[in-house]
Scaffold this active site. Structure first.
Site, short mmCIF file in Angstrom:
data_model
loop_
_atom_site.label_atom_id
_atom_site.label_comp_id
_atom_site.label_asym_id
_atom_site.label_seq_id
_atom_site.Cartn_x
_atom_site.Cartn_y
_atom_site.Cartn_z
N ARG A 36 -2.51 -46.82 -58.40
CA ARG A 36 -1.88 -46.56 -57.11
C ARG A 36 -2.10 -47.71 -56.13
O ARG A 36 -3.22 -48.03 -55.77
CB ARG A 36 -2.44 -45.26 -56.52
CG ARG A 36 -1.88 -44.86 -55.17
CD ARG A 36 -0.44 -44.40 -55.26
NE ARG A 36 -0.29 -43.24 -56.13
CZ ARG A 36 0.86 -42.78 -56.58
NH1 ARG A 36 1.97 -43.43 -56.27
NH2 ARG A 36 0.91 -41.72 -57.37
N HIS A 70 0.81 -1.22 0.00
CA HIS A 70 0.00 0.00 0.00
C HIS A 70 0.85 1.27 0.00
O HIS A 70 0.32 2.38 -0.17
CB HIS A 70 -0.93 -0.01 1.21
CG HIS A 70 -2.23 0.67 0.96
ND1 HIS A 70 -2.45 1.54 -0.09
CD2 HIS A 70 -3.42 0.60 1.63
CE1 HIS A 70 -3.69 1.98 -0.05
NE2 HIS A 70 -4.31 1.43 0.98
N HIS A 130 -0.63 -52.69 -64.54
CA HIS A 130 -1.94 -52.88 -65.17
C HIS A 130 -2.46 -54.29 -64.97
O HIS A 130 -3.63 -54.57 -65.21
CB HIS A 130 -1.85 -52.63 -66.68
CG HIS A 130 -1.91 -51.18 -67.03
ND1 HIS A 130 -1.93 -50.74 -68.34
CD2 HIS A 130 -1.95 -50.06 -66.27
CE1 HIS A 130 -1.97 -49.42 -68.36
NE2 HIS A 130 -1.98 -48.99 -67.11
#
Length: 630
Positions: free
Chosen positions: A533, A298, A572
């Site tokens: 893929r 204070h 393929h």
């Protein structure tokens, strides 16, 4: 210190560390027994190579300098009663007494404030839900309150100042940085408990993520005894949280060198609501509250400044100044924080259900449907954790639902097996089903029966199938096979076009699991169609095409059973084989040759399946039984 720099006795060095002196004394005992057992900085301090002043030149918390001795006691001290025992308090315990008595020379005052923590609670849940998905730890209430204290101190820097004296005259010390002291509860080996108060240096310069990480590191090292002496020095503002023990409010002592100490109490409902049921509290829109105090020097800080400081902390914890938006951005949370809003309870005092309540119920139903449609857009499917996205149609605020609605009951229309559930439970199940590690996009399907079947399979278990250990081991085995195949081909045939399955290896255990289920349901043959893929991996690890055959195609070795080879590239080609599942059941698996990159596979596979059905003795009426029904 003695002439050679080594400590004469414990008192001379524990005085330099204030409330942390018990820890220094504990380390010193370890140092005397085994110097190598303590961290280097402490070793240098104990053997006299450095002093506490060399550790940190900033004003020291708890220093005996400039402390006015307490007035002599003018009252008699209590005496032991017959049968009582006495024990002299020395070392760290004696230093705590000295600190407490010296703190009486500081003229302090305390401000109190009660804060509603509903927004703090709910935003913490959102943050920890995000962090849990990424295994990034857990944010506590104290982390966020500590951050608010630091930010509020930037608005009111006087709370971070300190009082001192020079040549007998009062001096105000204006701090350059906020060094936030953290009161950490430490359990010693003998079971006794003490507080350690290290500090986060220059806390105001950090973003929340850095503050959070520094805080956690400081706590961890404190409990392991690995704290550095410099981290005790120069505390300017402290935070203590006795609320973790259930304490409602606290007025802690302010140590020398600090301007303010903030204490937080337990987070709980006001006492007058404790006996109410959770449903009643939710309907009333009652928030839990937390008491917070600011005890300040204070001499240099006035009550108005402390009151405004606490008000700013309260405003931030209620969501002002973009407090939560800044935290969410720092941690990468892909959501909009909850905001403080006034609550409205449709029809609360009415005997009949009003329009507003019906409308809110409809908005909940709309939200459930939108998670089924759009939930996959925010699913955490990126293994690197970078797809942190936000979609406004998956935010309850888009449907005018507030934090006050989270614990209220709503009709679910059998969502997840519930007739009714709280909004919190509904949102939790929606996120776990559609927005975690599995993203599901299926609401475009035209058949309502198929969509309902998928919902009934996914939502009750939150898309987390209960797999036994044998199944989990089989999944791991197939993942290893898929990964090893790709790694070998990549290493052995560098530069060859192969359309690898890297990143999609989970396809192999998924197909293997489907084959097992199909065989258990007496399916005789499965016809697969797929693009380039991953085809080689499927041919090897699902259809069972031999490694010799695959590798010979990479070596351009002509098949001796064909005239001049097949004339087609390896990715393929198709194959057929009879494979055995892990339960030793046999099933035929064929993968058709890829007709061309720009032609769909569906027509080819449909024709193949139709021919297989026609060539068996199965009656046409039972052709659909070749595959199990949904």
């Amino acid at each position: 210190m003695s002439e050679n720099g080594s400590p004469k006795d414990k008192q001379q060095f524990v005085e330099e560390f204030g409330s942390n002196s018990w820890f220094v004394e504990y380390l010193y005992e370890e140092y005397k027994e085994n110097p190598g057992a303590v961290p280097d900085q402490w070793k240098k301090y104990f053997n006299g190579e450095i002093t506490s002043g060399q550790i940190d030149q900033s004003p020291q918390t708890g220093s005996a300098a400039a402390v006015t001795a307490p007035a002599a006691r003018q009252f008699p001290m209590p005496q032991p009663l017959p049968g009582d025992t006495t024990k002299a308090l020395a070392g760290g315990a004696a230093k705590i007494i000295q600190n407490m008595e010296s703190s009486l020379t500081i003229p302090t005052a305390t401000s109190f404030r009660t804060i509603a923590v509903k927004i703090l609670e709910e935003n913490r849940i959102l943050i920890n839900s995000h962090l849990a998905k990424r295994k990034m730890g857990k944010v506590s209430f104290t982390h966020m309150i500590g951050w608010a204290v630091v930010q509020a101190a930037k608005f009111f820097p006087s709370m971070n100042n300190a009082y001192s004296e020079k040549d007998g005259k009062p001096v105000l010390i204006t701090r350059e940085h906020i060094n936030l002291g953290l009161a950490i509860d430490i359990e010693r080996k003998d079971g006794s408990r003490n507080l350690m108060v290290p500090n986060i240096k220059a806390a105001e310069t950090m973003d929340f993520k850095k503050f959070f990480e520094t805080y956690e590191d400081l706590v961890k090292r404190s409990r392991l005894g690995q704290i550095d002496p410099s981290e005790f020095m120069g505390t300017t503002l402290s935070l203590t949280n006795p609320g973790t023990l259930g304490t409602v409010t606290s007025v802690p002592r302010l140590m020398m060198g600090q301007g303010t100490i903030v204490a937080t109490g337990a987070i709980q409902y006001p006492a007058e609501f404790v006996a109410m049921s959770a449903e009643a509290i939710s309907n009333l829109g009652v928030s839990k509250v937390m008491q917070i105090t600011s005890t300040y020097d204070h001499r240099i800080i006035q009550g108005a400044e402390s009151g405004m400081f606490l008000r700013k902390i309260s405003e931030m914890l209620m969501g002002e100044d973009d407090f939560y938006e800044i935290i969410f951005e720092s941690l990468g949370v892909p959501q909009i924080p909850h905001k403080w809003q006034s609550d409205t309870v449709p029809g609360f005092n009415q005997s009949t259900v009003g329009y507003d309540e019906i409308a809110k119920q409809g908005r909940v139903r709309q939200m459930i449907n939108m998670f089924r449609v759009r939930g996959h857009l925010i699913a955490t499917t990126d293994p690197l954790g970078k797809n942190t996205t936000y979609h406004h149609e998956l935010d309850p605020q888009f449907y005018q639902l507030t934090v006050w609605d989270l614990d209220r009951q709503f009709l679910t229309h059998d969502f997840g097996g519930y007739k009714t559930a709280t909004l919190r439970k509904i949102l939790d199940k929606l996120h776990k089903t559609y927005c975690e590690n599995i993203g599901v996009e299926y609401m475009h399907i035209q058949s309502s029966d198929e969509k309902t079947w998928l919902q009934n399979k996914m939502e009750p278990v939150e898309n987390k199938p209960n797999l036994d250990n044998a199944t989990k081991k089989q999944i791991m085995q197939k993942l290893i096979e898929a990964e090893n195949f790709e790694h070998f081909i990549h290493t052995k045939f560098i530069g060859h076009k192969r359309f690898s399955m890297e990143g999609l290896e989970s396809t192999i255990p998924a197909l293997d699991h489907l084959l097992t289920i199909a065989a258990d349901n007496n399916v005789r043959e499965i016809v697969l169609g797929m693009a380039h893929r991953g085809r080689l991996n499927v041919l090897t690890n699902i259809v069972g095409k031999s490694y010799d055959s695959i590798l010979s195609e990479f070596e351009d070795i002509v098949d001796p059973d064909s005239t001049a080879g097949s004339g087609d590239v390896k990715y393929h080609l198709g194959a057929f084989n009879k494979v055995k599942t892990r339960f030793r059941k046999e099933i035929g698996v064929s993968i058709a040759s890829n007709p061309a990159p720009n032609r769909p596979e569906w027509g080819t596979q449909t024709g193949s399946t139709s021919c297989l059905s026609s060539s068996t003795v199965t009656p046409p009426s039972q052709v659909r039984e070749l595959l199990p029904k949904p």
